[in-house]
Design a protein around this motif. Structure first.
Motif, PDB file in Angstrom:
ATOM      1  N   GLY A 174       0.792  -1.241   0.084  1.00 15.58           N
ATOM      2  CA  GLY A 174      -0.179  -0.032   0.020  1.00 15.58           C
ATOM      3  C   GLY A 174       0.650   1.245   0.174  1.00 15.58           C
ATOM      4  N   SER A 175       1.941   1.029   0.348  1.00 16.30           N
ATOM      5  CA  SER A 175       2.937   2.454   0.573  1.00 16.30           C
ATOM      6  C   SER A 175       3.138   3.090  -0.447  1.00 16.30           C
ATOM      7  CB  SER A 175       4.140   2.230   1.633  1.00 16.30           C
ATOM      8  OG  SER A 175       4.340   3.413   2.024  1.00 16.30           O
ATOM      9  N   TRP A 176       3.696   2.140  -1.609  1.00 17.94           N
ATOM     10  CA  TRP A 176       4.192   2.817  -2.893  1.00 17.94           C
ATOM     11  C   TRP A 176       3.329   2.339  -4.077  1.00 17.94           C
ATOM     12  CZ3 TRP A 176       9.668   4.843  -3.825  1.00 17.94           C
ATOM     13  CH2 TRP A 176      10.083   5.003  -2.800  1.00 17.94           C
ATOM     14  N   ASP A 177       2.618   3.167  -4.572  1.00 16.80           N
ATOM     15  CA  ASP A 177       1.970   2.907  -5.877  1.00 16.80           C
ATOM     16  C   ASP A 177       2.688   2.394  -6.961  1.00 16.80           C
ATOM     17  OD1 ASP A 177      -0.250   3.823  -4.432  1.00 16.80           O
ATOM     18  OD2 ASP A 177      -0.432   5.737  -5.476  1.00 16.80           O
ATOM     19  N   GLU A 178       2.182   1.509  -8.053  1.00 16.39           N
ATOM     20  CA  GLU A 178       2.726   1.411  -9.090  1.00 16.39           C
ATOM     21  C   GLU A 178       3.242   2.789  -9.891  1.00 16.39           C
ATOM     22  OE1 GLU A 178       3.579  -1.930 -10.585  1.00 16.39           O
ATOM     23  OE2 GLU A 178       3.219  -2.531  -8.350  1.00 16.39           O
ATOM     24  N   GLY A 179       4.596   2.527 -10.354  1.00 14.58           N
ATOM     25  CA  GLY A 179       4.788   3.807 -11.049  1.00 14.58           C
ATOM     26  C   GLY A 179       5.259   4.998 -10.282  1.00 14.58           C
ATOM     27  N   LYS A 195       2.985   9.582  -5.207  1.00 13.22           N
ATOM     28  CA  LYS A 195       2.546   8.055  -5.057  1.00 13.22           C
ATOM     29  C   LYS A 195       3.028   7.174  -4.005  1.00 13.22           C
ATOM     30  CE  LYS A 195       1.636   7.953  -9.971  1.00 13.22           C
ATOM     31  NZ  LYS A 195       2.142   7.608 -11.411  1.00 13.22           N
ATOM     32  N   ILE A 196       3.377   7.951  -3.075  1.00 11.38           N
ATOM     33  CA  ILE A 196       4.086   7.386  -1.913  1.00 11.38           C
ATOM     34  C   ILE A 196       3.148   7.878  -0.542  1.00 11.38           C
ATOM     35  CG2 ILE A 196       6.167   7.175  -0.517  1.00 11.38           C
ATOM     36  CD1 ILE A 196       7.706   7.632  -3.317  1.00 11.38           C
ATOM     37  N   HIS A 197       2.774   6.849   0.167  1.00  8.26           N
ATOM     38  CA  HIS A 197       1.810   7.066   1.280  1.00  8.26           C
ATOM     39  C   HIS A 197       2.235   6.301   2.494  1.00  8.26           C
ATOM     40  CE1 HIS A 197      -0.465   7.770  -2.438  1.00  8.26           C
ATOM     41  NE2 HIS A 197      -0.137   6.546  -2.754  1.00  8.26           N
ATOM     42  N   ARG A 198       1.883   7.191   3.714  1.00  8.06           N
ATOM     43  CA  ARG A 198       1.997   6.752   5.037  1.00  8.06           C
ATOM     44  C   ARG A 198       0.909   5.597   5.017  1.00  8.06           C
ATOM     45  NH1 ARG A 198       5.411   9.867   7.533  1.00  8.06           N
ATOM     46  NH2 ARG A 198       5.103  12.074   7.374  1.00  8.06           N
ATOM     47  N   ILE A 199       1.026   4.845   5.983  1.00  8.08           N
ATOM     48  CA  ILE A 199      -0.098   3.674   6.137  1.00  8.08           C
ATOM     49  C   ILE A 199      -0.896   3.943   7.304  1.00  8.08           C
ATOM     50  CG2 ILE A 199       1.601   1.799   4.989  1.00  8.08           C
ATOM     51  CD1 ILE A 199       2.004   0.714   7.834  1.00  8.08           C
ATOM     52  N   HIS A 200      -0.520   4.707   8.349  1.00 13.49           N
ATOM     53  CA  HIS A 200      -1.257   4.857   9.638  1.00 13.49           C
ATOM     54  C   HIS A 200      -1.698   3.792  10.018  1.00 13.49           C
ATOM     55  CE1 HIS A 200      -1.317   9.315   8.438  1.00 13.49           C
ATOM     56  NE2 HIS A 200      -1.454   8.956   7.352  1.00 13.49           N
ATOM     57  N   HIS A 201      -0.894   3.001  10.340  1.00 14.72           N
ATOM     58  CA  HIS A 201      -1.363   1.521  11.082  1.00 14.72           C
ATOM     59  C   HIS A 201      -1.446   1.756  12.381  1.00 14.72           C
ATOM     60  CE1 HIS A 201      -2.076  -2.728  12.140  1.00 14.72           C
ATOM     61  NE2 HIS A 201      -1.294  -2.266  13.027  1.00 14.72           N
ATOM     62  N   GLN A 202      -2.843   1.571  13.273  1.00 12.53           N
ATOM     63  CA  GLN A 202      -2.784   1.646  14.516  1.00 12.53           C
ATOM     64  C   GLN A 202      -3.560   0.364  15.049  1.00 12.53           C
ATOM     65  OE1 GLN A 202      -3.519   5.464  15.811  1.00 12.53           O
ATOM     66  NE2 GLN A 202      -3.279   4.938  18.055  1.00 12.53           N
ATOM     67  N   GLY A 203      -2.898  -0.401  15.626  1.00 12.40           N
ATOM     68  CA  GLY A 203      -3.490  -1.769  16.121  1.00 12.40           C
ATOM     69  C   GLY A 203      -3.248  -2.031  17.774  1.00 12.40           C
ATOM     70  N   GLU A 204      -3.466  -3.375  18.049  1.00 17.48           N
ATOM     71  CA  GLU A 204      -3.395  -3.742  19.622  1.00 17.48           C
ATOM     72  C   GLU A 204      -1.882  -3.669  19.954  1.00 17.48           C
ATOM     73  OE1 GLU A 204      -4.438  -7.739  21.759  1.00 17.48           O
ATOM     74  OE2 GLU A 204      -5.702  -7.320  19.928  1.00 17.48           O
ATOM     75  N   ARG A 205      -0.980  -3.947  19.069  1.00 14.52           N
ATOM     76  CA  ARG A 205       0.368  -4.220  19.242  1.00 14.52           C
ATOM     77  C   ARG A 205       1.113  -3.183  18.411  1.00 14.52           C
ATOM     78  NH1 ARG A 205       1.565  -8.857  22.226  1.00 14.52           N
ATOM     79  NH2 ARG A 205      -0.186 -10.553  22.356  1.00 14.52           N
ATOM     80  N   TYR A 206       1.025  -2.693  17.583  1.00 14.57           N
ATOM     81  CA  TYR A 206       1.813  -1.698  16.717  1.00 14.57           C
ATOM     82  C   TYR A 206       1.221  -0.584  16.264  1.00 14.57           C
ATOM     83  CZ  TYR A 206       4.350  -6.281  16.199  1.00 14.57           C
ATOM     84  OH  TYR A 206       5.001  -7.481  16.362  1.00 14.57           O
ATOM     85  N   LYS A 207       2.023   0.481  16.179  1.00 18.58           N
ATOM     86  CA  LYS A 207       1.461   1.793  15.581  1.00 18.58           C
ATOM     87  C   LYS A 207       2.566   2.178  14.736  1.00 18.58           C
ATOM     88  CE  LYS A 207      -0.043   6.113  17.325  1.00 18.58           C
ATOM     89  NZ  LYS A 207      -0.007   7.211  18.292  1.00 18.58           N
ATOM     90  N   VAL A 208       2.330   2.194  13.388  1.00 22.18           N
ATOM     91  CA  VAL A 208       3.251   2.371  12.422  1.00 22.18           C
ATOM     92  C   VAL A 208       2.766   3.494  11.449  1.00 22.18           C
ATOM     93  CG1 VAL A 208       4.612   1.273  10.574  1.00 22.18           C
ATOM     94  CG2 VAL A 208       4.182  -0.097  12.556  1.00 22.18           C
TER      95      VAL A 208
END
Ligand code: FMN
Length: 459
Positions: A174-179, A195-208
């Motif tokens: 998800g972080s880098w689009d094609e192209g 075309k480059i994105h943060r992923i904003h993951h926030q879960g029980e064990r990880y925050k990335v």
């Protein structure tokens, strides 16, 4: 035309992996596992015989799990000392051209952000030949080495694995689009920020937050393997894995296990064929049945029963050295490898597994003794039961692989059961014949383009 079998060389970066006790023989180089040349010679043997991959298992702890101590493990080198599988795989990239290279990494041992970057790096350097055996670690000491007092409960480990996989999928897909990479020297633009994105993951064990720091590698997601055998494990494999390692005791047992896992696969929105079943096997080859049997007897004399039971005790979380061998396994509270019991039950319907039956599961599952022709006959039966390939484990290093490569592979090739040439492309393309990326039914695929519109406010 027969479908070919996938062939993996199954090793551990250690003295003794599965067939414990045999490291003491004169005709094995197991004690030279610290020498790179031992492994370079091995991958050359495998690649010449057109094996699909080297698969290096790994563990991250040693438990005092047999006869109340860890002495047997240390004295008999039962998976200790052990070096890192990922470092070994990295060192073998430049000695190989086509061989898939599968490392093992536990969700405990590395933060998913650094792991994702390391895998992307290896996948770039190998031109897309990296596989990942995702493990959840059945050892107390593994947990204790990474901040826990004791092992994380079984099903909770698989919930953890779900989140771990989610983080790395987001980074890889998800972080880098094609192209995103344009490498435009004249225009002074290597990559396109849009075309480059943060992923904003926030879960029980990880925050990335992201973004992923590597540009997309040939496969993006390494070829994914998982060897869960419990219900939670098989269901995790059905959702995530593209290959699963099984240790069925018979073709019939394999058939039942494969049918059940394929039902989970369909429930998870995937299709039979999306997950390859790879059976653990070992071989003793002779030019006659008598010669093969003689060799097998000589190996059996050198096998260490204590070593086998120590290994299994660790995996089961039960000290088999302190139990009555006739006790039914059902009376024990299994927190470790629930699958060992299930594979026994699959192979022996209606038989109550007892403690003494368990050692054989590891030692004898898929052990075939015979001539190249009779071995190929038996492999045909396993294939008819639904397996897609085999993990070849060794009694002697590299002798067992040399015997298999020189004697059995030609017979398999004659029958169309082994490839004569490598298919072009990445590890995934060689195995599935489609593109280099996970297919659209895989959970990682949902992150393609998913972060393109992530709100800037989350910065
Ligand atoms: C062929 C095979 C290879 C495995 N390799 C490893 C390994 O390298 N490291 C590890 O910690 N566990 C390994 N395992 C254990 C599995 O990851 C898993 O924990 C085990 O099969 C128990 O499944 P369960 O957790 O679903 O009960 C392996 C299992 C099999 C069948």
């Amino acid at each position: 035309m027969a479908k070919r079998l996938i062939l993996n060389g199954f090793v551990m970066n250690a003295v003794s992996h599965i067939h414990h006790g045999l490291w003491r023989r004169e005709d094995t180089l197991q004690t030279r596992f610290n020498d790179l040349s031992t492994w370079v010679d091995l991958v050359k043997i495998l690649e010449k015989a057109k094996f699909d991959a080297l698969f290096s298992a790994d563990i991250i702890g040693v438990d005092p799990a047999y006869k109340g101590s860890w002495d047997t493990y240390i004295e008999e080198a039962v998976q200790i000392p052990i070096n890192d599988s990922g470092a070994l795989i990295a060192a073998l990239i430049s000695s190989t051209e086509n061989l898939g290279l599968t490392l093992t990494s536990s969700i405990l041992q590395e933060h998913p952000f650094t792991f994702a970057r390391r895998i992307s790096t290896l996948d770039h350097l190998s031109k897309g030949r990296i596989g990942w055996n995702l493990v959840t670690s059945v050892s107390h000491n593994a947990a204790q080495n990474f901040g826990f007092d004791q092992i994380v409960p079984h099903d909770e480990r698989y919930r953890w694995a779900d989140e771990y996989a989610d983080v790395v999928y987001k980074l890889w897909e998800g972080s880098w689009d094609e192209g995103a990479v344009i490498a435009d020297k004249a225009g002074n633009r290597y990559a396109d920020p849009a075309k480059i994105h943060r992923i904003h993951h926030q879960g029980e064990r990880y925050k990335v937050l992201g973004p992923h720091l590597s540009q997309p590698s040939p496969q993006r997601v390494p070829l994914l393997f998982q060897a869960g055998a419990s219900l939670a494990g098989r269901s995790f494999a059905a959702r995530n894995a593209e290959g699963t390692y099984i240790v069925a005791q018979s073709p019939e047992g394999a058939r039942r296990q494969i049918e059940e896992t394929n039902r989970y696969l369909v429930q998870a929105g995937r299709r039979p064929g999306d997950l390859k079943f790879i059976q653990g096997m070992s071989f003793v080859v002779g030019s006659t049945e008598e010669e093969a049997a003689r060799r097998a007897r000589a190996l059996a004399e050198d096998i260490s029963t204590d070593g086998l039971l120590a290994h299994l005790s660790r995996d089961l979380g039960i000290d088999l050295g302190q139990l009555d061998p006739d006790r039914p396994v059902a009376e024990l509270d299994i927190q470790g490898v629930q699958g060992v019991v299930r594979t026994f039950e699959d192979a022996n319907p209606g038989v109550i597994p007892r403690v003494r039956d368990l050692g054989q599961v590891y030692a004898n599952a898929g052990n075939i003794v015979g001539t190249p022709e009779s071995i190929a006959d038996r492999l045909e039966l396993w294939q008819e039961a639904g397996i897609d390939g085999i993990n070849v484990s060794y009694h002697r290093l590299p002798g067992s692989f040399v015997d298999f490569a020189e004697q059995v592979v030609p017979e398999l090739q004659k029958r169309g059961l082994a490839q004569r040439e490598y298919a072009p492309g990445t590890y995934r393309e060689k195995l599935f014949g489609a593109g280099p990326r996970v297919n659209e039914r895989h959970p990682a695929a949902r992150y393609r383009g998913a972060f393109a519109k992530a709100p800037a406010a989350a910065e």
